[in-house]
Design an enzyme around this catalytic site. Structure first.
Site, PDB file in Angstrom:
ATOM      1  N   ARG B  36      15.995 -18.532  -1.692  1.00 43.62           N
ATOM      2  CA  ARG B  36      15.028 -18.099  -0.693  1.00 43.62           C
ATOM      3  C   ARG B  36      14.676 -16.639  -0.955  1.00 43.62           C
ATOM      4  O   ARG B  36      15.537 -15.770  -0.937  1.00 43.62           O
ATOM      5  CB  ARG B  36      15.577 -18.256   0.733  1.00 43.62           C
ATOM      6  CG  ARG B  36      15.677 -19.696   1.204  1.00 43.62           C
ATOM      7  CD  ARG B  36      14.311 -20.271   1.537  1.00 43.62           C
ATOM      8  NE  ARG B  36      14.367 -21.663   1.973  1.00 43.62           N
ATOM      9  CZ  ARG B  36      13.989 -22.702   1.212  1.00 43.62           C
ATOM     10  NH1 ARG B  36      13.582 -22.512  -0.023  1.00 43.62           N
ATOM     11  NH2 ARG B  36      14.024 -23.917   1.709  1.00 43.62           N
ATOM     12  N   GLU B  37      13.396 -16.423  -1.186  1.00 42.05           N
ATOM     13  CA  GLU B  37      12.859 -15.094  -1.459  1.00 42.05           C
ATOM     14  C   GLU B  37      12.367 -14.486  -0.149  1.00 42.05           C
ATOM     15  O   GLU B  37      11.584 -15.127   0.554  1.00 42.05           O
ATOM     16  CB  GLU B  37      11.630 -15.285  -2.350  1.00 42.05           C
ATOM     17  CG  GLU B  37      11.568 -14.494  -3.593  1.00 42.05           C
ATOM     18  CD  GLU B  37      10.425 -15.006  -4.472  1.00 42.05           C
ATOM     19  OE1 GLU B  37      10.551 -14.886  -5.684  1.00 42.05           O
ATOM     20  OE2 GLU B  37       9.431 -15.555  -3.954  1.00 42.05           O
ATOM     21  N   ARG B  63      -8.550  -1.272   1.190  1.00 44.95           N
ATOM     22  CA  ARG B  63      -7.304  -2.017   1.097  1.00 44.95           C
ATOM     23  C   ARG B  63      -7.044  -2.342  -0.362  1.00 44.95           C
ATOM     24  O   ARG B  63      -7.720  -3.192  -0.940  1.00 44.95           O
ATOM     25  CB  ARG B  63      -7.373  -3.273   1.963  1.00 44.95           C
ATOM     26  CG  ARG B  63      -7.310  -2.959   3.447  1.00 44.95           C
ATOM     27  CD  ARG B  63      -6.108  -2.102   3.803  1.00 44.95           C
ATOM     28  NE  ARG B  63      -5.733  -2.189   5.217  1.00 44.95           N
ATOM     29  CZ  ARG B  63      -4.652  -1.618   5.719  1.00 44.95           C
ATOM     30  NH1 ARG B  63      -3.860  -0.857   4.969  1.00 44.95           N
ATOM     31  NH2 ARG B  63      -4.367  -1.753   7.003  1.00 44.95           N
ATOM     32  N   ALA B  75      -4.006   0.331  13.387  1.00 45.19           N
ATOM     33  CA  ALA B  75      -2.695  -0.280  13.158  1.00 45.19           C
ATOM     34  C   ALA B  75      -1.816   0.673  12.367  1.00 45.19           C
ATOM     35  O   ALA B  75      -2.300   1.640  11.778  1.00 45.19           O
ATOM     36  CB  ALA B  75      -2.847  -1.597  12.400  1.00 45.19           C
ATOM     37  N   GLU B  91       0.126   5.576  16.979  1.00 46.00           N
ATOM     38  CA  GLU B  91      -0.901   5.164  15.998  1.00 46.00           C
ATOM     39  C   GLU B  91      -2.306   5.247  16.586  1.00 46.00           C
ATOM     40  O   GLU B  91      -3.244   5.633  15.892  1.00 46.00           O
ATOM     41  CB  GLU B  91      -0.625   3.741  15.493  1.00 46.00           C
ATOM     42  CG  GLU B  91       0.581   3.621  14.577  1.00 46.00           C
ATOM     43  CD  GLU B  91       0.334   4.201  13.175  1.00 46.00           C
ATOM     44  OE1 GLU B  91      -0.818   4.546  12.834  1.00 46.00           O
ATOM     45  OE2 GLU B  91       1.318   4.326  12.425  1.00 46.00           O
ATOM     46  N   GLU B  95      -5.045   7.605  14.744  1.00 45.04           N
ATOM     47  CA  GLU B  95      -6.219   7.047  14.060  1.00 45.04           C
ATOM     48  C   GLU B  95      -7.530   7.228  14.823  1.00 45.04           C
ATOM     49  O   GLU B  95      -8.594   7.275  14.218  1.00 45.04           O
ATOM     50  CB  GLU B  95      -5.986   5.550  13.752  1.00 45.04           C
ATOM     51  CG  GLU B  95      -4.815   5.350  12.800  1.00 45.04           C
ATOM     52  CD  GLU B  95      -4.808   3.985  12.098  1.00 45.04           C
ATOM     53  OE1 GLU B  95      -5.569   3.091  12.487  1.00 45.04           O
ATOM     54  OE2 GLU B  95      -4.016   3.854  11.146  1.00 45.04           O
ATOM     55  N   SER B 112       3.412 -13.651   7.842  1.00 46.02           N
ATOM     56  CA  SER B 112       3.652 -14.606   6.742  1.00 46.02           C
ATOM     57  C   SER B 112       5.076 -15.126   6.801  1.00 46.02           C
ATOM     58  O   SER B 112       5.896 -14.800   5.939  1.00 46.02           O
ATOM     59  CB  SER B 112       3.449 -13.918   5.384  1.00 46.02           C
ATOM     60  OG  SER B 112       2.110 -13.582   5.189  1.00 46.02           O
ATOM     61  N   PRO B 113       5.392 -15.948   7.823  1.00 46.54           N
ATOM     62  CA  PRO B 113       6.797 -16.294   8.053  1.00 46.54           C
ATOM     63  C   PRO B 113       7.447 -17.092   6.932  1.00 46.54           C
ATOM     64  O   PRO B 113       8.662 -17.231   6.906  1.00 46.54           O
ATOM     65  CB  PRO B 113       6.762 -17.085   9.363  1.00 46.54           C
ATOM     66  CG  PRO B 113       5.364 -17.567   9.488  1.00 46.54           C
ATOM     67  CD  PRO B 113       4.504 -16.530   8.830  1.00 46.54           C
ATOM     68  N   GLU B 139      -4.529   9.401   4.329  1.00 47.74           N
ATOM     69  CA  GLU B 139      -4.994   8.206   5.025  1.00 47.74           C
ATOM     70  C   GLU B 139      -6.488   8.397   5.267  1.00 47.74           C
ATOM     71  O   GLU B 139      -6.897   9.147   6.150  1.00 47.74           O
ATOM     72  CB  GLU B 139      -4.223   8.031   6.343  1.00 47.74           C
ATOM     73  CG  GLU B 139      -4.513   6.716   7.049  1.00 47.74           C
ATOM     74  CD  GLU B 139      -3.582   6.492   8.252  1.00 47.74           C
ATOM     75  OE1 GLU B 139      -3.303   5.335   8.576  1.00 47.74           O
ATOM     76  OE2 GLU B 139      -3.128   7.480   8.863  1.00 47.74           O
TER      77      GLU B 139
END
Lengths: 182, 182
Positions: B36-37, B63, B75, B91, B95, B112-113, B139
């Site tokens: 498992r990774e 991105r 975010a 945040e 921002e 991304s479970p 940023e």
């Protein structure tokens, strides 16, 4: 403001079963050199199958990174070179046994654009026909039928916390309510 | 069906700036040993700031994993030991310059479970007061004010494809419409 970051070079730091990690050097628009870590992922699909009574077939499976069961829409990874729609048809059949007459493309979803290349293609599947599911070996999952309205309540209450499932449920609810109003 | 996967052992395969990758051996309920990774991520926050006219302050930034600009809700990553709400307040101020009188907790979102431990805490911020933004050094981001109704249209049309932003916009629209109906 020019925000483009130009790749200079990079190296593969890890190459695993599902993901690979690249560490690149990139040049910012102000000339500064920064490091950019990218987790490469093959991408995948998510399908919300909704029957004529508004019942959605969901999967409940163990998610190792969180050490617990999670309720999710059926989903899977893209195989190399596979078209997203073909993948969605395959994954829906594998996990639930269904074939579907109608596919609504809800578009792409970048799960973590700050560090990961993963893109999920999200679909609504309707006009369902039952068949025999055939999950991958070692893929242990239970399917459950839950009304879309209840899934929406669970999403808003924070009881469903998988990003792709939240996206699929809220897009489906909005799409179907707008379609019914026409 | 027992789907629990028990960790046997593991090793750190990569330790980077933002993420680390562990490769574990785990035992399935049928006794089989699998790998498992897990991409370990500190987690973060997402805030949708909506003013009294329904205008949302969004950020557009480059991105690197996708090589393009993306429109997103403000975010950021959690700092070590930081409370999600404190992080969201920080945040939002960094921002956009805003402070907010009212914070609605939209719950957690696992991006991304299947392979990542990343959890994002999603908030709606209202009762906004302007201040001076102070993004992190290096940023580069542009802020834009866009009506919530237009963001919702962009989400449904697939023009917004960042998962956390889709979740924040659709939850905000549903929450605010239900609140207005009361």
């Amino acid at each position: 403001m020019d925000c483009t970051e130009k790749r200079i070079d990079g190296e593969v730091k890890y190459k695993g079963v599902i993901v690979a990690v690249h560490l690149d050097r990139a040049e910012l628009s102000n000339g500064k050199i920064v490091k950019r870590e990218v987790v490469e992922h093959p991408g995948g699909v998510t399908i919300l199958p909704v029957d004529e009574n508004g019942l959605c077939t969901m999967v409940r499976q163990f998610r190792y990174p969180f050490g617990r069961m999670m309720l999710e829409a059926p989903a899977g990874k893209l195989e190399p070179g596979e078209d997203p729609k073909e993948s969605a048809v395959r994954e829906l059949s594998e996990e639930t046994g269904y074939t579907a007459d109608e596919w609504i493309d809800f578009g792409a979803c970048c799960t973590s654009p700050g560090f990961s290349s993963e893109v999920l293609h999200v679909y609504l599947a309707m006009g369902l026909h039952e068949g025999r599911s055939h999950p991958d070996e070692d893929e242990f999952l239970n399917t459950e039928k839950i009304p879309l309205s209840e899934l929406s309540r669970m999403v808003m209450a924070g009881e469903i916390d998988d990003a792709k499932t939240i996206v699929a449920v809220l897009k489906a609810e909005k799409y179907l309510s707008e379609r019914a109003a026409k």
